[in-house]
Design a protein around this motif. Sequence first.
Motif, PDB file in Angstrom:
ATOM      1  N   ASN A  38     -17.233 -45.929  50.215  1.00 36.31           N
ATOM      2  CA  ASN A  38     -16.767 -44.894  50.056  1.00 36.31           C
ATOM      3  C   ASN A  38     -16.140 -43.709  51.307  1.00 36.31           C
ATOM      4  O   ASN A  38     -17.133 -42.843  51.275  1.00 36.31           O
ATOM      5  CB  ASN A  38     -17.683 -43.414  48.676  1.00 36.31           C
ATOM      6  N   LEU A  39     -15.701 -44.863  51.825  1.00 30.32           N
ATOM      7  CA  LEU A  39     -16.670 -44.170  53.741  1.00 30.32           C
ATOM      8  C   LEU A  39     -15.241 -44.035  54.206  1.00 30.32           C
ATOM      9  O   LEU A  39     -14.333 -44.453  54.286  1.00 30.32           O
ATOM     10  CB  LEU A  39     -17.442 -45.125  55.215  1.00 30.32           C
ATOM     11  N   TYR A  40     -15.312 -42.385  54.867  1.00 33.96           N
ATOM     12  CA  TYR A  40     -13.367 -41.998  55.038  1.00 33.96           C
ATOM     13  C   TYR A  40     -14.302 -41.388  56.332  1.00 33.96           C
ATOM     14  O   TYR A  40     -15.145 -40.423  56.985  1.00 33.96           O
ATOM     15  CB  TYR A  40     -13.297 -40.556  53.992  1.00 33.96           C
ATOM     16  N   LEU A  41     -13.099 -41.998  57.041  1.00 35.37           N
ATOM     17  CA  LEU A  41     -13.634 -41.280  58.819  1.00 35.37           C
ATOM     18  C   LEU A  41     -12.263 -40.497  58.862  1.00 35.37           C
ATOM     19  O   LEU A  41     -10.788 -40.802  58.935  1.00 35.37           O
ATOM     20  CB  LEU A  41     -12.731 -42.269  59.374  1.00 35.37           C
ATOM     21  N   LYS A  42     -12.856 -40.014  59.945  1.00 33.18           N
ATOM     22  CA  LYS A  42     -11.135 -38.507  60.948  1.00 33.18           C
ATOM     23  C   LYS A  42     -11.274 -38.659  62.053  1.00 33.18           C
ATOM     24  O   LYS A  42     -11.999 -38.648  63.235  1.00 33.18           O
ATOM     25  CB  LYS A  42     -12.526 -37.029  59.738  1.00 33.18           C
ATOM     26  N   LEU A  43      -9.996 -38.238  62.117  1.00 36.12           N
ATOM     27  CA  LEU A  43      -9.108 -38.616  63.247  1.00 36.12           C
ATOM     28  C   LEU A  43      -8.461 -37.757  63.819  1.00 36.12           C
ATOM     29  O   LEU A  43      -8.532 -36.487  62.821  1.00 36.12           O
ATOM     30  CB  LEU A  43      -8.264 -40.278  63.509  1.00 36.12           C
ATOM     31  N   GLY A  88      -5.147 -37.042  59.248  1.00 30.79           N
ATOM     32  CA  GLY A  88      -5.743 -37.408  60.037  1.00 30.79           C
ATOM     33  C   GLY A  88      -6.804 -38.718  59.438  1.00 30.79           C
ATOM     34  O   GLY A  88      -7.694 -38.750  60.301  1.00 30.79           O
ATOM     35  N   ILE A  89      -6.943 -38.350  58.034  1.00 27.27           N
ATOM     36  CA  ILE A  89      -8.596 -39.169  57.626  1.00 27.27           C
ATOM     37  C   ILE A  89      -7.823 -40.328  56.942  1.00 27.27           C
ATOM     38  O   ILE A  89      -6.864 -40.718  55.785  1.00 27.27           O
ATOM     39  CB  ILE A  89      -8.893 -38.261  55.761  1.00 27.27           C
ATOM     40  N   ILE A  90      -9.044 -41.669  57.123  1.00 24.56           N
ATOM     41  CA  ILE A  90      -8.182 -43.188  56.678  1.00 24.56           C
ATOM     42  C   ILE A  90      -9.463 -43.035  55.914  1.00 24.56           C
ATOM     43  O   ILE A  90     -10.781 -43.486  56.162  1.00 24.56           O
ATOM     44  CB  ILE A  90      -7.926 -43.673  57.438  1.00 24.56           C
ATOM     45  N   TYR A  91      -9.357 -43.976  54.861  1.00 24.08           N
ATOM     46  CA  TYR A  91     -10.673 -44.783  53.469  1.00 24.08           C
ATOM     47  C   TYR A  91     -10.857 -46.239  54.353  1.00 24.08           C
ATOM     48  O   TYR A  91     -10.349 -46.932  54.462  1.00 24.08           O
ATOM     49  CB  TYR A  91     -10.044 -44.860  52.500  1.00 24.08           C
ATOM     50  N   LEU A  92     -12.303 -46.387  54.727  1.00 32.39           N
ATOM     51  CA  LEU A  92     -12.392 -47.876  54.910  1.00 32.39           C
ATOM     52  C   LEU A  92     -12.725 -48.432  53.501  1.00 32.39           C
ATOM     53  O   LEU A  92     -13.906 -47.540  52.812  1.00 32.39           O
ATOM     54  CB  LEU A  92     -13.748 -47.714  55.809  1.00 32.39           C
ATOM     55  N   SER A  93     -12.287 -49.748  53.564  1.00 33.41           N
ATOM     56  CA  SER A  93     -12.877 -50.467  52.425  1.00 33.41           C
ATOM     57  C   SER A  93     -14.491 -50.814  52.407  1.00 33.41           C
ATOM     58  O   SER A  93     -15.644 -50.831  52.990  1.00 33.41           O
ATOM     59  CB  SER A  93     -12.304 -51.871  52.540  1.00 33.41           C
ATOM     60  N   ASP A  94     -15.092 -51.134  50.985  1.00 34.26           N
ATOM     61  CA  ASP A  94     -17.178 -50.685  50.909  1.00 34.26           C
ATOM     62  C   ASP A  94     -16.816 -52.632  52.214  1.00 34.26           C
ATOM     63  O   ASP A  94     -16.546 -52.819  51.945  1.00 34.26           O
ATOM     64  CB  ASP A  94     -16.986 -51.268  49.962  1.00 34.26           C
ATOM     65  N   ILE A  95     -18.236 -51.798  52.774  1.00 35.18           N
ATOM     66  CA  ILE A  95     -19.004 -52.510  53.669  1.00 35.18           C
ATOM     67  C   ILE A  95     -19.785 -52.887  53.470  1.00 35.18           C
ATOM     68  O   ILE A  95     -20.905 -52.180  53.550  1.00 35.18           O
ATOM     69  CB  ILE A  95     -19.065 -51.889  55.114  1.00 35.18           C
TER      70      ILE A  95
END
Length: 283
Positions: free
Chosen positions: A181-186, A200-207
Amino acid sequence: MYKSLSRLSLTAVAVASMPLTACIDDNYDLSDIDTTAEIKVNNLVVPVNLDEITLSNVFDLDDESVVKEVDGIYAVLVDGEFKSEDLKVNPVSLARPFIPDASTTISLVNGNTDIVIPPLGIGEQSFTYSIEGFNTSFTYTSATVDKSIRSLSKIAVDWTIDITLSVLNSGKAFKSVAFRNLYLKLPVGLHTPDYVSDNGIIYLSDINLSSGVMSHKVTIRVDEIDFAKLAGQGLYSFVPDTSGKNPGTLTIRGSIGVEDGYVVAVTNNNISSVPTQRVFEFK
C-alpha cells in the motif's frame, strides 16, 4: 491575401481671433471680408470658415480611393501579399532537477518494545512497519527560456525519476522485506504517463523482494509539466526579461517523498528479538 488597416489622424489648426479693445466705429464695413480663406499645412488645405473641421471636410473619397470610411473610422485599405523570414522560438528545455536523498524511521505497528522471538526452529515470522509521510524538497532554476516567450502554460519534458526505496537491515534481522500500500507524493503538475496521479499522489502495486534484498528502484516517467497547477500552489514562477532582449528565468519548487505505506519484514530465525524501529531511505 490580406487587408492592412491603419488609422489616420488629423491635427486641427486652431485660429484664434483677437478681440477688439479699441473704440468701435459703426462705419466699418466687414461685408467684403473673404470668408473662404484657406490655411495650407504640408500641402493640406483646410477651409477656415467651418464651425468644425472633420475628415469629411478634407477628404473627397471615391470608389477608387485607398482611403475608406469603415464604421466611422478612416482607414487605408491595401490588397497584397507579404512574406517574412521564418520565425523561430527555441523550445523550453528542462533537465530533471537534482532531488536530495531523504530518510525516516519506520516503527512496528502497535509495537512499543522489542518483540521476543521463540527459540530457533520455530520458523520465520513476519512483522509490519508503518511508513509515516515524509519528503525531500528541491528547487530548480533555468535562466535560458527563449526571450520571445512571455508566459508558460504547459511544456513537454522527457524526465525519468528513479527512486530507490531501502530498509536498513542492521544486524541482519530481516531475511526479506516487501512494500505494501505504498503511495508516492510528486509535485503537482507533473504528468506521469505510466501512473494515475491524484493531485500528485501515485499508487505503487505491492512489491515483493527476493531473500536478502532490502531495496527496490521505482522508475517514474514524466512527459509534461502543467504550470497552471504549479502556480496554484505557489511552486512556480516565470520572469521574462522586461527589455525582450535576454532570456527569461523559470523557477520550479517542489517536494517528492512517500505519502503512506507499510514495510512487511520476514525475520531470520537465528535472532532472539526484532527491533521496533528501522531506517527507511528514499534516494
